[in-house]
Design an enzyme around this catalytic site. Structure first.
Site, PDB file in Angstrom:
ATOM      1  N   LYS A 265       0.633  -1.232  -0.102  1.00 31.53           N
ATOM      2  CA  LYS A 265       0.151   0.053  -0.019  1.00 31.53           C
ATOM      3  C   LYS A 265       0.928   1.348   0.097  1.00 31.53           C
ATOM      4  O   LYS A 265       0.539   2.268  -0.616  1.00 31.53           O
ATOM      5  CB  LYS A 265      -0.889   0.039   0.998  1.00 31.53           C
TER       6      LYS A 265
ATOM      7  N   LYS B  35      -3.451 -11.059  -7.358  1.00 36.80           N
ATOM      8  CA  LYS B  35      -4.816 -11.408  -6.486  1.00 36.80           C
ATOM      9  C   LYS B  35      -5.689 -10.442  -7.191  1.00 36.80           C
ATOM     10  O   LYS B  35      -5.577  -9.424  -7.737  1.00 36.80           O
ATOM     11  CB  LYS B  35      -4.483 -10.811  -5.196  1.00 36.80           C
TER      12      LYS B  35
ATOM     13  N   LYS C  11     -10.315  -5.189  -5.477  1.00 39.34           N
ATOM     14  CA  LYS C  11     -11.379  -4.076  -6.143  1.00 39.34           C
ATOM     15  C   LYS C  11     -10.608  -2.798  -6.499  1.00 39.34           C
ATOM     16  O   LYS C  11     -11.300  -1.988  -7.089  1.00 39.34           O
ATOM     17  CB  LYS C  11     -12.493  -3.687  -4.872  1.00 39.34           C
TER      18      LYS C  11
HETATM   19  P1  TYM Z   1     -10.139  -6.630   2.861  1.00 46.54           P
HETATM   20  O1  TYM Z   1     -11.181  -5.929   3.138  1.00 46.54           O
HETATM   21  O2  TYM Z   1      -8.995  -6.549   1.836  1.00 46.54           O
HETATM   22  O3  TYM Z   1     -10.796  -8.317   2.509  1.00 46.54           O
HETATM   23  C1  TYM Z   1     -11.687  -8.840   3.264  1.00 46.54           C
HETATM   24  C2  TYM Z   1     -11.493 -10.399   2.944  1.00 46.54           C
HETATM   25  O4  TYM Z   1     -11.541 -10.793   1.770  1.00 46.54           O
HETATM   26  C3  TYM Z   1     -10.368 -11.529   1.619  1.00 46.54           C
HETATM   27  N1  TYM Z   1      -9.889 -11.304   0.162  1.00 46.54           N
HETATM   28  C4  TYM Z   1      -9.649 -12.305  -0.513  1.00 46.54           C
HETATM   29  N2  TYM Z   1      -9.759 -13.607  -0.727  1.00 46.54           N
HETATM   30  C5  TYM Z   1      -9.450 -14.511  -1.814  1.00 46.54           C
HETATM   31  N3  TYM Z   1      -9.236 -13.892  -2.767  1.00 46.54           N
HETATM   32  C6  TYM Z   1      -8.818 -12.672  -3.169  1.00 46.54           C
HETATM   33  N4  TYM Z   1      -8.558 -12.118  -4.201  1.00 46.54           N
HETATM   34  C7  TYM Z   1      -9.273 -11.750  -1.959  1.00 46.54           C
HETATM   35  N5  TYM Z   1      -9.101 -10.554  -1.693  1.00 46.54           N
HETATM   36  C8  TYM Z   1      -9.634  -9.876  -0.262  1.00 46.54           C
HETATM   37  C9  TYM Z   1      -9.233 -11.038   2.724  1.00 46.54           C
HETATM   38  O5  TYM Z   1      -8.230 -12.006   2.825  1.00 46.54           O
HETATM   39  C10 TYM Z   1     -10.492 -10.802   3.775  1.00 46.54           C
HETATM   40  O6  TYM Z   1     -10.639 -11.975   4.573  1.00 46.54           O
HETATM   41  N6  TYM Z   1      -7.424  -5.951   7.019  1.00 46.54           N
HETATM   42  C11 TYM Z   1      -8.489  -6.657   6.507  1.00 46.54           C
HETATM   43  C12 TYM Z   1      -9.936  -6.600   7.239  1.00 46.54           C
HETATM   44  C13 TYM Z   1      -9.738  -6.622   8.799  1.00 46.54           C
HETATM   45  C14 TYM Z   1     -10.165  -7.747   9.166  1.00 46.54           C
HETATM   46  C15 TYM Z   1      -9.828  -7.405  10.684  1.00 46.54           C
HETATM   47  C16 TYM Z   1     -10.057  -8.900   8.941  1.00 46.54           C
HETATM   48  C17 TYM Z   1      -9.583  -5.531   9.566  1.00 46.54           C
HETATM   49  N7  TYM Z   1      -9.960  -6.204  10.794  1.00 46.54           N
HETATM   50  C18 TYM Z   1     -10.061  -8.440  11.701  1.00 46.54           C
HETATM   51  C19 TYM Z   1     -10.161 -10.237   9.729  1.00 46.54           C
HETATM   52  C20 TYM Z   1     -10.107  -9.780  11.321  1.00 46.54           C
HETATM   53  C21 TYM Z   1      -8.625  -6.553   5.103  1.00 46.54           C
HETATM   54  O7  TYM Z   1      -7.973  -5.321   4.645  1.00 46.54           O
HETATM   55  O8  TYM Z   1      -9.445  -7.252   4.263  1.00 46.54           O
END
Ligand code: TYM
Length: 335
Positions: free
Chosen positions: A116, A198, A201
């Site tokens: 990032k 990956k 969005k």
């Molecule tokens: P975020 O918002 O980027 O993604 C949300 C969830 O989606 C999963 N994910 C994917 N899984 C498979 N293939 C992909 N291409 C893909 N892109 C995203 C992520 O692994 C995630 O599970 N930091 C976290 C949000 C967060 C969080 C937490 C998660 C904040 N606090 C506490 C778990 C526990 C994040 O940015 O996810």
């Protein structure tokens, strides 16, 4: 553990309409995990979202849409606590404390921070750096035993475990040390345009991702344009990342095994394969989209969920926070 049940926490950022990657890597698993067995907390992590600049009106709208998508995908808000992170101030309070138990060196190693900061070189703010401490606070506040996420969040989970263990070693058993939960397939859905990357969005090329609210014809078109290879063989191998990704997506949405999928696709060309995968994705997402649009007409119901679940989350979160505040030596409140 919470009230004698195992506890589960997860969350998603509200930085855009979520993708098929978010759905297969996380949301679909959440729906499958049993709310009878677990005390479940699913947060829309809007505090995390502002580590990158956001348009305020857009953020508010996206956060609400995401919360509605959680419900539309099948999470019953009576049985799962669905809430906005920013409505429970204990998250930021515990995050501060955990900042003081996390080393710069640990945060420096986080690949999400490196990625990032490369992407937003003009805004490498302190929040971006300490992001994992807030994430640890999210999880530890609810004494989560399990955290269902996609593979890209595994490193953050490992750091959360280290922070919890470090804190427990000093103050006794305060936090449950959480386990990461990864689904069988779909833990890393790849870009449809660059299948070694990956699906994200934030990808500028709209053909690279499927968004959960994409219309059926848009979904079909994006799959038709998916990048594959030119040898024409449908096989599940690392050296065929485009085809492998399509098979993974198919297995993710249909709950089939790779073997079953390969059997179904035997002798087909890439064009038909793409069409089959696209149709399977449309069949999976259409009911979710319909439910989402129904919910968006039901403002009072959604508002009630938001209010009641924030109160419920706050109750559990504050219980842990008070315990932590006492342990570190903050003065008792006078009643
Ligand atoms: P975020 O918002 O980027 O993604 C949300 C969830 O989606 C999963 N994910 C994917 N899984 C498979 N293939 C992909 N291409 C893909 N892109 C995203 C992520 O692994 C995630 O599970 N930091 C976290 C949000 C967060 C969080 C937490 C998660 C904040 N606090 C506490 C778990 C526990 C994040 O940015 O996810």
């Amino acid at each position: 553990m919470l009230d004698g049940k195992k506890s589960l926490f997860s969350g998603m950022q509200a930085t855009g309409t979520i993708t098929l990657g978010n759905y297969l890597g996380a949301l679909k698993n959440w729906v499958e995990l049993d709310s009878e067995e677990y005390q479940c907390f699913y947060s829309v992590v809007d505090l995390h979202s502002i580590t990158v600049r956001q348009d305020p009106a857009e953020l508010r709208k996206r956060a609400r849409n995401l919360l509605m998508l959680y419900i539309a995908a099948g999470l019953d808000p009576e049985k799962n606590c669905i809430y906005y992170q920013s409505h429970v101030s204990a998250h930021t309070e515990l995050a501060w404390i955990l900042n003081c138990f996390t080393y710069m060196g640990e945060l420096n190693r986080m690949t999400q921070f490196k990625d990032k900061s490369a992407k937003h070189a003009d805004n490498i703010n302190a929040g971006l750096f300490t992001y994992p401490c807030l994430m640890a606070a999210d999880i530890l506040l609810y004494q989560a035993d399990v955290v269902p996420v996609g593979i890209d969040q595994k490193q953050h989970l490992e750091l959360t475990r280290d922070i919890a263990e470090r804190f427990n070693n000093i103050y006794g058993e305060v936090f449950t040390v959480p386990e990461v939960y990864l689904g069988k397939v779909g833990t890393k859905v790849m870009s449809l345009q660059e299948p070694t990357k990956k699906m994200s969005k934030s990808d500028e090329n709209a053909n690279a991702h499927i968004l959960l609210l994409d219309e059926p014809d848009v979904i079909m078109r994006k799959f038709k344009k998916a990048v594959t290879d030119s040898d024409g063989e449908i096989a599940y191998r690392e050296d065929k990342p485009g085809i492998k990704n399509l098979i993974d997506i198919y297995c993710g949405v249909t709950n089939s095994t790779v073997e079953q999928a390969l059997k179904e696709f035997e002798g087909l060309g890439y064009g038909v394969l793409k069409e089959r995968v696209g149709e399977a994705v449309v069949a999976e997402l259409k009911p979710i989209q319909d439910k989402f649009y129904d919910l968006s007409k039901n403002k009072d119901y959604v508002d009630k969920v938001i209010k009641e679940n924030a109160e419920k989350a706050g109750y559990y979160a504050n219980k842990t926070l008070r315990k932590v505040q006492k342990k570190v030596g903050f003065p008792e409140r006078v009643r």
